[in-house]
Motif scaffolding. Structure first.
Motif, PDB file in Angstrom:
ATOM      1  N   TYR A 375     -12.807  38.081  23.253  1.00  0.00           N
ATOM      2  CA  TYR A 375     -13.905  37.358  23.881  1.00  0.00           C
ATOM      3  C   TYR A 375     -13.383  36.051  24.457  1.00  0.00           C
ATOM      4  N   THR A 376     -14.197  35.418  25.311  1.00  0.00           N
ATOM      5  CA  THR A 376     -13.811  34.156  25.948  1.00  0.00           C
ATOM      6  C   THR A 376     -14.859  33.081  25.683  1.00  0.00           C
ATOM      7  N   ILE A 377     -14.388  31.840  25.614  1.00  0.00           N
ATOM      8  CA  ILE A 377     -15.243  30.653  25.617  1.00  0.00           C
ATOM      9  C   ILE A 377     -14.586  29.677  26.588  1.00  0.00           C
ATOM     10  N   GLY A 378     -15.263  29.449  27.712  1.00  0.00           N
ATOM     11  CA  GLY A 378     -14.656  28.619  28.737  1.00  0.00           C
ATOM     12  C   GLY A 378     -13.395  29.273  29.277  1.00  0.00           C
ATOM     13  N   HIS A 379     -12.295  28.540  29.276  1.00  0.00           N
ATOM     14  CA  HIS A 379     -11.008  29.062  29.737  1.00  0.00           C
ATOM     15  C   HIS A 379     -10.158  29.601  28.593  1.00  0.00           C
ATOM     16  N   ASN A 380     -10.706  29.663  27.407  1.00  0.00           N
ATOM     17  CA  ASN A 380      -9.961  30.142  26.250  1.00  0.00           C
ATOM     18  C   ASN A 380     -10.266  31.609  25.974  1.00  0.00           C
ATOM     19  N   LEU A 381      -9.222  32.396  25.830  1.00  0.00           N
ATOM     20  CA  LEU A 381      -9.333  33.815  25.481  1.00  0.00           C
ATOM     21  C   LEU A 381      -8.950  33.986  24.021  1.00  0.00           C
ATOM     22  N   TYR A 382      -9.816  34.638  23.265  1.00  0.00           N
ATOM     23  CA  TYR A 382      -9.581  34.835  21.840  1.00  0.00           C
ATOM     24  C   TYR A 382      -9.365  36.322  21.568  1.00  0.00           C
ATOM     25  N   ILE A 383      -8.290  36.628  20.858  1.00  0.00           N
ATOM     26  CA  ILE A 383      -7.998  38.004  20.433  1.00  0.00           C
ATOM     27  C   ILE A 383      -7.890  37.991  18.916  1.00  0.00           C
ATOM     28  N   GLN A 384      -8.823  38.659  18.252  1.00  0.00           N
ATOM     29  CA  GLN A 384      -8.831  38.705  16.796  1.00  0.00           C
ATOM     30  C   GLN A 384      -8.562  40.134  16.339  1.00  0.00           C
ATOM     31  N   SER A 385      -7.584  40.278  15.458  1.00  0.00           N
ATOM     32  CA  SER A 385      -7.178  41.605  14.991  1.00  0.00           C
ATOM     33  C   SER A 385      -6.802  41.544  13.527  1.00  0.00           C
ATOM     34  N   GLU A 386      -7.114  42.616  12.808  1.00  0.00           N
ATOM     35  CA  GLU A 386      -6.760  42.676  11.394  1.00  0.00           C
ATOM     36  C   GLU A 386      -5.259  42.846  11.203  1.00  0.00           C
ATOM     37  N   THR A 387      -4.587  43.374  12.223  1.00  0.00           N
ATOM     38  CA  THR A 387      -3.139  43.552  12.155  1.00  0.00           C
ATOM     39  C   THR A 387      -2.505  42.908  13.369  1.00  0.00           C
ATOM     40  N   SER A 388      -1.220  42.637  13.297  1.00  0.00           N
ATOM     41  CA  SER A 388      -0.504  42.066  14.431  1.00  0.00           C
ATOM     42  C   SER A 388      -0.496  43.061  15.594  1.00  0.00           C
ATOM     43  N   CYS A 389      -0.663  42.569  16.821  1.00  0.00           N
ATOM     44  CA  CYS A 389      -0.685  43.454  17.983  1.00  0.00           C
ATOM     45  C   CYS A 389      -0.031  42.746  19.164  1.00  0.00           C
ATOM     46  N   GLN A 390       0.269  43.524  20.188  1.00  0.00           N
ATOM     47  CA  GLN A 390       0.861  42.981  21.403  1.00  0.00           C
ATOM     48  C   GLN A 390      -0.220  42.891  22.471  1.00  0.00           C
ATOM     49  N   ALA A 391      -0.261  41.768  23.190  1.00  0.00           N
ATOM     50  CA  ALA A 391      -1.235  41.577  24.261  1.00  0.00           C
ATOM     51  C   ALA A 391      -0.514  41.408  25.589  1.00  0.00           C
ATOM     52  N   ILE A 392      -0.943  42.179  26.587  1.00  0.00           N
ATOM     53  CA  ILE A 392      -0.433  42.048  27.957  1.00  0.00           C
ATOM     54  C   ILE A 392      -1.625  41.680  28.828  1.00  0.00           C
ATOM     55  N   ILE A 393      -1.576  40.501  29.430  1.00  0.00           N
ATOM     56  CA  ILE A 393      -2.693  40.006  30.231  1.00  0.00           C
ATOM     57  C   ILE A 393      -2.242  39.909  31.682  1.00  0.00           C
ATOM     58  N   SER A 394      -2.986  40.577  32.581  1.00  0.00           N
ATOM     59  CA  SER A 394      -2.653  40.600  34.005  1.00  0.00           C
ATOM     60  C   SER A 394      -3.801  40.034  34.812  1.00  0.00           C
ATOM     61  N   ASP A 395      -3.475  39.362  35.921  1.00  0.00           N
ATOM     62  CA  ASP A 395      -4.541  38.932  36.816  1.00  0.00           C
ATOM     63  C   ASP A 395      -4.898  40.082  37.752  1.00  0.00           C
ATOM     64  N   ILE A 396      -5.840  39.851  38.654  1.00  0.00           N
ATOM     65  CA  ILE A 396      -6.349  40.924  39.495  1.00  0.00           C
ATOM     66  C   ILE A 396      -5.294  41.479  40.436  1.00  0.00           C
ATOM     67  N   SER A 397      -4.231  40.697  40.722  1.00  0.00           N
ATOM     68  CA  SER A 397      -3.159  41.168  41.602  1.00  0.00           C
ATOM     69  C   SER A 397      -2.177  42.072  40.873  1.00  0.00           C
ATOM     70  N   GLY A 398      -2.292  42.130  39.541  1.00  0.00           N
ATOM     71  CA  GLY A 398      -1.352  42.912  38.750  1.00  0.00           C
ATOM     72  C   GLY A 398      -0.239  42.085  38.140  1.00  0.00           C
ATOM     73  N   LYS A 399      -0.177  40.801  38.459  1.00  0.00           N
ATOM     74  CA  LYS A 399       0.854  39.932  37.910  1.00  0.00           C
ATOM     75  C   LYS A 399       0.595  39.674  36.437  1.00  0.00           C
ATOM     76  N   ILE A 400       1.622  39.856  35.613  1.00  0.00           N
ATOM     77  CA  ILE A 400       1.483  39.665  34.172  1.00  0.00           C
ATOM     78  C   ILE A 400       1.542  38.180  33.843  1.00  0.00           C
ATOM     79  N   ILE A 401       0.494  37.674  33.170  1.00  0.00           N
ATOM     80  CA  ILE A 401       0.392  36.271  32.796  1.00  0.00           C
ATOM     81  C   ILE A 401       0.944  36.044  31.400  1.00  0.00           C
ATOM     82  N   VAL A 402       0.612  36.978  30.500  1.00  0.00           N
ATOM     83  CA  VAL A 402       1.045  36.879  29.091  1.00  0.00           C
ATOM     84  C   VAL A 402       1.535  38.238  28.647  1.00  0.00           C
ATOM     85  N   ASN A 403       2.619  38.258  27.906  1.00  0.00           N
ATOM     86  CA  ASN A 403       3.130  39.484  27.289  1.00  0.00           C
ATOM     87  C   ASN A 403       3.833  39.090  25.996  1.00  0.00           C
TER      88      ASN A 403
END
Length: 437
Positions: A375-403
């Motif tokens: 979920y998001t609050i303002g410009h902050n994205l929150y990812i909550q998981s019971e176990t460790s996970c990998q997050a890949i975040i891409s903008d609309i152009s397909g460019k990866i912002i976070v990996n």
């Protein structure tokens, strides 16, 4: 002064628009490492041309991943011609008795993700320098094989695909591999007096490849083995969940709204509304002709007066009103979730593929089942998981912002817009869309 400002603004905008048009040159991509999580990014026509050049020089890119980040204008209005990616060169060794088949093709063996973008104003052109070989192979990709995959790609209506044998908008010749979620609006121009294998998506599927979730929306006129999706299929090739709206005509033999000649393999969950003239030789509405042992399941065609019908088992004629109902969508899905009703009138009310309505479907329920909260609050994205996970975040152009690996971490996204969040957890992949306002 105001008028001068508007003129200057128009000139600047015009220059910017022209800068996006391919100028016929090549340039190596600069983003990505070719892995599945960080693919090479194709950001302009020069990058696409460089891919063509390197594959024709023998680089297969096996195991490498590519992603198209934006729509491309490939310069047809500036008379630019694009040479196919790869080179199909499979022929019989006529110099040695019993020499068998020789394959000197330059295959693309990687994964090309079109990212649901459109390549338009492209003139794909290739003529075999030794036409007596009849080897052909013309399309955006001349040929693919093995584990190659071309997916999520549209070819625009201002485009021309010009070739002979084995000509298709996406792939000329398949000797294995997959073509998934692709559409064609380009004109196919078939040269010569007797080429074989022309299709809106693939020319020939001669190596057990799979064509899935594709559509053709343009008329095709070829010589032998012409289909709305694929011209010729052999060696247990698969055509599934595809549709055609274009008229299919031939000067010789074998025309069908989905496939011209299915010699071996399977066609299932497909339909066609395109007219196939009834006066051709071995013309039928869905599959032009078949050999013994093929499988045709759950396929349909629009009942058009004075057009070809189809006597193949597994094929059913339908009236227009019936093909625009939810029950017909249910029949096509056949227990899947691939087809949807044409709620946006993209296809004159006939069913469309789910990816054409929403190319990045949200899988919130799957994330919830995996106990992952995004979920998001303002410009902050929150990812909550019971176990460790990998997050890949891409903008609309397909460019990866976070990996990176995430453990209940907050990520700040500075820019407004739509982002695709891919979560990798316990061997599963979940997609989620978020909007930063």
């Amino acid at each position: 002064m105001k008028k001068l400002y508007l003129l200057l603004l128009s000139a600047i905008m015009g220059t910017a628009a022209n800068a996006q048009t391919w100028d016929g040159t090549t340039a190596a991509w600069t983003q990505g490492d070719g892995s599945s999580s960080n693919p090479y990014l194709i950001e302009n026509g020069q990058h696409l041309a460089y891919l063509s050049e390197t594959v024709r020089n023998g680089e297969t890119y096996e195991g490498k991943y590519f992603k198209l980040t934006t729509d491309l204008d490939m310069g047809i209005n500036d008379e630019q011609k694009f040479t196919p990616i790869g080179f199909f060169d499979e022929y019989i060794d006529s110099e040695n008795q019993g020499g068998g088949m020789i394959d000197d093709s330059k295959y693309f063996l990687g994964v090309f993700d079109g990212n649901y973008k459109t390549i338009d104003n492209i003139h794909v052109y290739y003529v075999d320098p030794n036409p007596e070989n009849g080897i052909g192979g013309t399309g955006l990709f001349a040929c693919i094989s093995q584990n190659a995959e071309i997916k999520n790609l549209n070819i625009g209506e201002n485009s021309i695909i010009e070739g002979a044998d084995a000509t298709g908008a996406i792939v000329g010749a398949m000797n294995g591999g997959k073509v998934i979620n692709c559409s064609n609006n380009a004109v196919l121009t078939i040269m010569g007096t007797g080429p074989t294998g022309a299709g809106g998506i693939v020319g020939t599927n001669n190596g057990g490849g799979t064509i899935s979730g594709c559509s053709n929306n343009t008329n095709i006129n070829g010589h032998n083995s012409v289909g709305g999706i694929v011209g010729y299929v052999d060696k247990s090739g698969i055509i599934e969940n595809c549709y055609n709206t274009g008229m299919i005509t031939v000067g010789g033999f074998f025309a069908g709204g989905i496939c011209g000649y299915l010699t071996s393999g399977t066609a299932k969950n497909c339909y066609t509304t395109g007219n196939v003239p009834s006066d051709g030789i071995f013309n039928q509405a869905v599959i032009g002709t078949t050999d013994t042992g093929v499988s045709i399941e759950n396929c349909y065609y629009l009942n058009i007066p004075n057009a070809a019908t189809d006597e193949n088992p597994g094929v059913t004629a339908k009236e227009e009103a019936d093909m625009k109902t939810e029950s017909f969508v249910t029949d096509l899905n056949n227990g899947q979730n691939v087809w949807t009703i044409d709620s946006k009138n993209m296809n004159q009310g006939f069913p469309v593929l789910s990816w054409q309505v929403d190319p990045t479907p949200v899988s919130t329920e799957s994330i919830q089942e995996a106990n992952i909260n995004v979920y998001t609050i303002g410009h902050n994205l929150y990812i909550q998981s019971e176990t460790s996970c990998q997050a890949i975040i891409s903008d609309i152009s397909g460019k990866i912002i976070v990996n990176e690996n995430i453990d209940n971490k907050t990520i700040t996204l500075d820019n407004k817009g739509l982002y695709i969040v891919t979560i990798l957890s316990n061997g599963q992949k979940y997609n989620h869309k978020v909007i930063i306002k």
